[in-house]
Design an enzyme around this catalytic site. Structure first.
Site, short mmCIF file in Angstrom:
data_model
loop_
_atom_site.label_atom_id
_atom_site.label_comp_id
_atom_site.label_asym_id
_atom_site.label_seq_id
_atom_site.Cartn_x
_atom_site.Cartn_y
_atom_site.Cartn_z
CG ASN A 52 -0.31 -0.36 2.49
OD1 ASN A 52 0.44 -1.32 2.56
ND2 ASN A 52 -0.57 0.40 3.52
CD GLN A 106 -3.47 -0.38 -1.44
OE1 GLN A 106 -3.52 0.14 -2.55
NE2 GLN A 106 -3.94 0.23 -0.36
CB SER A 152 -10.63 -2.99 1.80
OG SER A 152 -11.26 -1.88 2.38
CG HIS A 184 -12.04 2.05 2.00
ND1 HIS A 184 -10.94 2.83 2.13
CD2 HIS A 184 -11.89 1.05 2.90
CE1 HIS A 184 -10.15 2.33 3.08
NE2 HIS A 184 -10.71 1.26 3.56
CB THR A 199 -28.57 -7.43 11.12
OG1 THR A 199 -29.30 -8.10 12.14
CG2 THR A 199 -29.47 -7.15 9.94
CB CYS A 256 -1.01 3.90 10.66
SG CYS A 256 -2.11 2.97 9.62
N1 PLP Z 1 -4.53 -4.04 3.82
C1 PLP Z 1 -3.99 -3.12 2.99
C2 PLP Z 1 -2.87 -3.52 2.11
C3 PLP Z 1 -4.49 -1.82 2.97
O1 PLP Z 1 -3.95 -0.92 2.17
C4 PLP Z 1 -5.56 -1.50 3.83
C5 PLP Z 1 -6.10 -0.14 3.88
O2 PLP Z 1 -5.43 0.84 3.73
C6 PLP Z 1 -6.07 -2.49 4.67
C7 PLP Z 1 -5.54 -3.75 4.64
C8 PLP Z 1 -7.18 -2.18 5.63
O3 PLP Z 1 -8.39 -2.04 4.96
P1 PLP Z 1 -9.68 -1.53 5.77
O4 PLP Z 1 -9.60 -0.05 5.76
O5 PLP Z 1 -10.85 -2.05 4.99
O6 PLP Z 1 -9.59 -2.11 7.12
#
Ligand code: PLP
Length: 476
Positions: free
Chosen positions: A130, A158, A178, A180, A216, A303
């Site tokens: 990522n 990713q 994921s 989003h 749910t 983060c």
């Molecule tokens: N794994 C990777 C490689 C990511 O880039 C991300 C989000 O940035 C995640 C996991 C976590 O995804 P989520 O926001 O759905 O928890």
């Protein structure tokens, strides 16, 4: 999604027509997604996020295999939802080993052969990183894992939509996704669990997700995820154009200064990501400059903003703390245009050429008792309320609400030197840069924030905090 919220309000677990419609939405979504990934629909489980999927998969394999097997092998550049879960399991007795990676994050194949042994229960290897975009040869590592009778898990968050993800060909046992990250909604994820593998339920208490995740279902999010999958499967052909733009961006930035370098390999990387180290320039100030112009870029991952820790990914590929703090991640999409890229390059070259763009960087060692008595200094505290509860602000400072800092501009004296303070030196440059561009002549910010000052000089912090603090209020 709107339709789901308005019309499909019925609980899919109930036994009447509207409820069947809700159930159908979930099952259609499962089919759409499983087809795209080339797996069976009963191998797809909806979760609340990829972080949840990662936690579920890793902890379940540990519960299943430990103590017969003790080792989990992983790349060191995984997402924190993998790394921190592994570190948690280390406290429960697991032996966690990280595989060596090169300067682009590619895992050392020989090291993998050495470290993945018959005591290994699980191998974790993300498909694409990522922060730097590097794509791993997951098939190779899956094969080693399976030879040693270990499970193989790939965080595919990713890679989805950016490269072809055919889970049957990848031969993975588990994978996560994921919503989003593919333009779908936030708060929805997927765990792929290969049929035939039994792991413990994530949440007990209901039959949902085949008894694995009680609660749910979030129908609108599931429908949104599925819609995003449909759209991305049509739009994949634009990825090569995005990759050309990304490569052009990297080439043009590297021309600006021979000390700059790319952490993203041009080949074997997802097309939308470029991680560049701007040696000698703090990434938080570059971010602030871009933010001023409405251009959104990132420093490492989103983060660790509380403690300003350098990215573990950048550290793992060999960058020093300072180089990691000089690194910016650009993310393109298939909607990014050549004009957008030219704008980014132009803003950067102006920034490096024009010294008047500058805001001053104060290190904790440059702070002393004089700042609280100097009438020419206006201290602006942009920390969040919870941070203020844990640590009193600098005496004589003025507190504003970070998220609406622009509205407070009229309350800032224009004839003083403004010193902007935040928790860890991440938010303050954004405010400082804005004030400077709006005409305040001397603006500085405290690098590493009050957190850094507390670490380096706790005695001084105690002496200069807690008195005469003013909360600025804007009358609407
Ligand atoms: N794994 C990777 C490689 C990511 O880039 C991300 C989000 O940035 C995640 C996991 C976590 O995804 P989520 O926001 O759905 O928890």
């Amino acid at each position: 999604m709107k339709n789901c919220l308005k019309k499909n309000f019925a609980n899919p677990s109930s036994l009447y027509k509207n409820a069947f419609d809700s159930s159908l939405i979930i099952e259609n979504a499962r089919n759409t997604i499983s087809k795209e990934l080339n797996v069976q629909s009963n191998e797809i489980f909806f979760t609340g996020s990829a972080s949840e999927s990662n936690n579920w998969i890793i902890k379940s394999v540990f519960e299943k295999e430990f103590p017969n097997k003790k080792r989990i092998a992983s790349s060191p550049i995984e997402h924190p939802a993998v790394i921190e879960t592994l570190e948690y399991l280390r406290t429960k007795g697991a032996e966690i080993v990280y595989l060596n990676v090169d300067k682009f994050g590619f895992i050392d194949k020989e090291d993998a052969k050495q470290k993945i042994n018959n005591d290994t229960m699980l191998v974790c290897c993300m498909i694409a990183n990522n922060e730097i975009g590097t794509i791993q040869d997951v098939n190779y590592f899956a094969e080693i894992a399976h030879k040693e009778k270990a499970f193989f898990f790939s965080d595919c968050v990713q890679g989805f939509g950016k490269i072809n993800i055919n889970l049957k060909e990848f031969n993975v046992d588990f994978a996560s996704f994921s919503g989003h990250k593919i333009g779908g909604p936030k708060g929805i994820g997927i765990a792929y669990i290969k049929s035939g593998i039994n792991i413990n339920p994530l949440i007990h208490g209901g039959h949902q997700e085949n008894g694995n995740r009680a609660g749910t279902e979030s129908i609108h999010n599931i429908a949104g995820f599925s819609k995003a999958v449909e759209i991305l499967s049509k739009e994949k052909q634009n990825n090569s154009q995005t990759e050309d733009l990304r490569n052009f961006l990297i080439d043009e930035i590297l021309k600006l200064n021979k000390e700059f370098f790319s952490n993203t390999p041009k080949k074997q990387s997802i097309p939308n990501t470029a991680s560049i180290t701007f040696s000698g320039y703090l990434n938080s100030v570059i971010l602030a400059m871009f933010d001023f112009y409405g251009i959104s870029v990132s420093a490492g991952s989103a983060c660790n903003t509380q403690e300003n820790k350098p990215s573990h990914v950048l550290k793992s590929i060999g960058l020093t703390d300072e180089q990691a703090r000089n690194t910016v991640r650009f993310s393109l999409s298939n909607n990014t245009s050549f004009k957008d890229i030219k704008t980014v390059i132009k803003k950067l070259s102006n920034y490096f050429d024009d010294k008047s763009e500058g805001i001053l960087l104060l290190s904790p060692s440059e702070i002393n008792e004089n700042i609280i008595v100097d009438p020419d200094i206006f201290i602006l505290d942009v920390r969040f309320e919870n941070e203020r509860k844990n640590q009193a602000g600098i005496s004589g400072s003025h507190e504003i609400v970070f998220f609406s800092f622009r509205k407070f501009f009229k309350l800032i004296p224009k004839n003083k030197k403004v010193l902007v303070i935040c928790q860890a030196g991440i938010n303050s440059p954004i405010v400082a840069y804005y004030l400077r561009k709006k005409g305040i002549k001397q603006v500085s910010f405290l690098m590493t924030g009050l957190w850094g000052l507390k670490k380096t000089n706790p005695g001084l912090l105690e002496r200069i905090t807690g008195k005469n603090i003013t909360k600025l209020v804007i009358s609407e």
